[in-house]
Motif scaffolding. Structure first.
Motif, short mmCIF file in Angstrom:
data_model
loop_
_atom_site.label_atom_id
_atom_site.label_comp_id
_atom_site.label_asym_id
_atom_site.label_seq_id
_atom_site.Cartn_x
_atom_site.Cartn_y
_atom_site.Cartn_z
N MET A 1 -71.76 41.58 70.61
CA MET A 1 -72.88 41.05 71.37
C MET A 1 -73.09 41.83 72.66
SD MET A 1 -72.40 36.93 70.88
CE MET A 1 -70.75 36.98 71.56
N GLY A 2 -71.97 42.22 73.28
CA GLY A 2 -72.08 42.95 74.53
C GLY A 2 -72.83 44.26 74.37
N MET A 3 -72.49 45.03 73.35
CA MET A 3 -73.18 46.30 73.12
C MET A 3 -74.63 46.07 72.75
SD MET A 3 -72.12 49.64 70.95
CE MET A 3 -71.27 50.26 72.41
N ALA A 4 -74.91 45.01 71.99
CA ALA A 4 -76.30 44.71 71.62
C ALA A 4 -77.14 44.42 72.86
CB ALA A 4 -76.33 43.53 70.66
N TRP A 5 -76.63 43.58 73.74
CA TRP A 5 -77.38 43.24 74.96
C TRP A 5 -77.50 44.44 75.89
CZ3 TRP A 5 -74.01 38.31 75.03
CH2 TRP A 5 -74.66 37.28 74.33
N SER A 6 -76.44 45.22 76.02
CA SER A 6 -76.52 46.38 76.92
C SER A 6 -77.46 47.44 76.35
CB SER A 6 -75.12 46.97 77.15
OG SER A 6 -74.58 47.52 75.96
N SER A 7 -77.49 47.60 75.03
CA SER A 7 -78.41 48.56 74.42
C SER A 7 -79.86 48.15 74.63
CB SER A 7 -78.12 48.69 72.91
OG SER A 7 -76.83 49.22 72.69
N ALA A 8 -80.10 46.84 74.68
CA ALA A 8 -81.44 46.34 74.94
C ALA A 8 -81.74 46.25 76.43
CB ALA A 8 -81.61 44.96 74.30
N LEU A 9 -80.77 46.66 77.26
CA LEU A 9 -80.91 46.59 78.72
C LEU A 9 -81.22 45.16 79.17
CD1 LEU A 9 -82.90 49.89 79.44
CD2 LEU A 9 -80.42 49.52 79.46
N THR A 10 -80.50 44.21 78.58
CA THR A 10 -80.76 42.80 78.83
C THR A 10 -79.50 42.08 79.28
OG1 THR A 10 -82.49 42.73 77.14
CG2 THR A 10 -81.52 40.63 77.78
N TYR A 11 -79.59 41.41 80.43
CA TYR A 11 -78.52 40.50 80.83
C TYR A 11 -78.85 39.14 80.22
CZ TYR A 11 -77.27 44.07 84.24
OH TYR A 11 -76.89 45.25 84.83
N PRO A 12 -78.02 38.64 79.31
CA PRO A 12 -78.40 37.45 78.54
C PRO A 12 -78.64 36.21 79.38
CG PRO A 12 -76.08 38.00 78.23
CD PRO A 12 -76.70 39.16 78.94
N TRP A 13 -78.05 36.14 80.56
CA TRP A 13 -78.23 34.95 81.39
C TRP A 13 -79.50 35.03 82.23
CZ3 TRP A 13 -74.12 38.36 81.74
CH2 TRP A 13 -74.20 39.31 82.76
N GLU A 14 -80.23 36.16 82.18
CA GLU A 14 -81.39 36.32 83.04
C GLU A 14 -82.70 35.92 82.39
OE1 GLU A 14 -81.78 40.08 84.93
OE2 GLU A 14 -80.15 39.71 86.34
N HIS A 15 -82.88 36.18 81.08
CA HIS A 15 -84.19 35.89 80.52
C HIS A 15 -84.30 34.49 79.93
CE1 HIS A 15 -82.84 36.44 76.39
NE2 HIS A 15 -82.54 37.70 76.58
N GLY A 16 -83.25 33.68 80.10
CA GLY A 16 -83.39 32.25 79.82
C GLY A 16 -83.04 31.81 78.42
N TYR A 17 -82.70 32.73 77.52
CA TYR A 17 -82.40 32.35 76.14
C TYR A 17 -80.93 31.99 75.93
CZ TYR A 17 -86.92 33.99 74.31
OH TYR A 17 -88.25 34.16 74.02
N TYR A 18 -80.05 32.46 76.81
CA TYR A 18 -78.61 32.33 76.57
C TYR A 18 -77.93 31.60 77.73
CZ TYR A 18 -79.67 35.93 73.11
OH TYR A 18 -80.21 36.63 72.06
N VAL A 19 -78.44 30.43 78.06
CA VAL A 19 -77.95 29.74 79.26
C VAL A 19 -77.49 28.31 78.99
CG1 VAL A 19 -79.33 31.14 80.83
CG2 VAL A 19 -80.32 29.06 79.87
N LYS A 20 -77.49 27.88 77.75
CA LYS A 20 -77.09 26.50 77.45
C LYS A 20 -76.26 26.45 76.17
CE LYS A 20 -79.86 23.01 77.88
NZ LYS A 20 -79.10 22.28 78.91
N GLY A 21 -75.45 25.41 76.07
CA GLY A 21 -74.76 25.10 74.83
C GLY A 21 -73.90 26.23 74.29
N ILE A 22 -74.07 26.49 73.00
CA ILE A 22 -73.30 27.53 72.32
C ILE A 22 -73.46 28.87 73.01
CG2 ILE A 22 -73.15 28.85 70.17
CD1 ILE A 22 -73.81 26.31 68.65
#
Length: 275
Positions: free
Chosen positions: A1-22
């Motif tokens: 997951m880390g490489m996927a997010w970094s390749s997309a230049l995306t911090y998962p906690w910033e765009h609001g999709y990865y901030v709750k639950g699982i």
């Protein structure tokens, strides 16, 4: 997951999709791994023949499930995922080793406390120069799009294909990361509602599809890297990804440790009913 997010230049906690639950657990696991030194995992992955087999199967599971998603093959995807669930955790209407245990993750209210981010307000935007291609974040009045949880679907599918019983391994070597990985997979697969929501998202909701694609590429890339047995290549991939996230390692370590403590304490308070 880390490489996927970094390749997309995306911090998962910033765009609001990865901030709750699982999602909170997945992000914390990722940061906990990359906050360590590369050699902690390189030796385990490259020098352990069993690990190579598991990593190769995980990449295969990820790819094959993603192909079912792209094809819109609902019957094929459900058959595969339900079969994996029944083999690893037991079907919802039967008692198995998995269903007799106290769940590792008991409530989303526990791990929601440890999120690195929150859903953004409507007037907040992502820096498009730094995060080009990042999806528009949901507002507090919008529901966060359902996620296919491809990484978890593939993990349980991998265990099923290799005949791995994760709870046996958990009893033998309950490291914090492994405990959380099993816990979050169990939390998804032992709930018919959550599992069906993930399958439906995989088939019909493209909100996370670009991240799923990046994840497939990353999983196959790691599998190839490890099959080469090249420590230098492993180090380069690991450290490049770690560098992308390094500014949040301190926060993640504190939150991750607190989350593990909360999970352990909540699990200890629950007694398994006896018959």
């Amino acid at each position: 997951m880390g490489m996927a997010w970094s390749s997309a230049l995306t911090y998962p906690w910033e765009h609001g999709y990865y901030v709750k639950g699982i999602e909170t657990v997945k992000v914390n696991i990722m940061l906990r791994i990359y906050s360590n030194k590369w050699h902690v995992y390189a030796g385990l992955a490259i020098l352990n023949p069993s690990a190579r087999v598991q990593i190769d199967q995980y990449a295969r599971s990820t790819t094959e499930i993603f192909k079912l998603m792209l094809a819109g093959d609902g019957a094929g995807l459900r058959e595969r995922i339900y079969k994996a669930r029944d083999q690893v955790f037991g079907s919802p209407d039967e008692t198995s080793e998995g269903t007799k245990r106290v769940p590792i993750l008991l409530s989303e209210s526990i791990f929601d406390q440890f999120s690195l981010g929150k859903p953004r307000l409507d007037n907040e935007t992502v820096d498009t120069e730094e995060h080009e291609g990042t999806p528009t974040p949901p507002s507090p009045t919008q529901a966060i799009p359902a996620n296919s949880h491809l990484s978890l679907l593939a993990m349980v599918d991998c265990w099923a294909h290799l005949g791995i019983q994760p709870f046996v391994h958990l009893d033998l070597a309950a490291t914090p990361v492994f405990r959380m990985w099993i816990g979050v997979a169990e939390y998804l697969f032992r709930s018919p509602r959550r599992l069906d929501a993930a399958i439906n998202a995989a088939l019909y909701d493209v909100s996370h599809r670009s991240d799923d694609l990046e994840f497939v590429v990353a999983a196959r890339g790691w599998s190839q890297c490890i099959s080469f047995g090249n420590f230098d290549l492993y180090r380069e991939r690991f450290e490049r990804t770690a560098e992308f996230f390094h500014t949040r390692f301190e926060d993640a370590t504190k939150l991750g440790s607190a989350m593990i403590k909360a999970i352990m304490e909540s699990s200890a308070e629950v007694k398994v009913p006896t018959k």
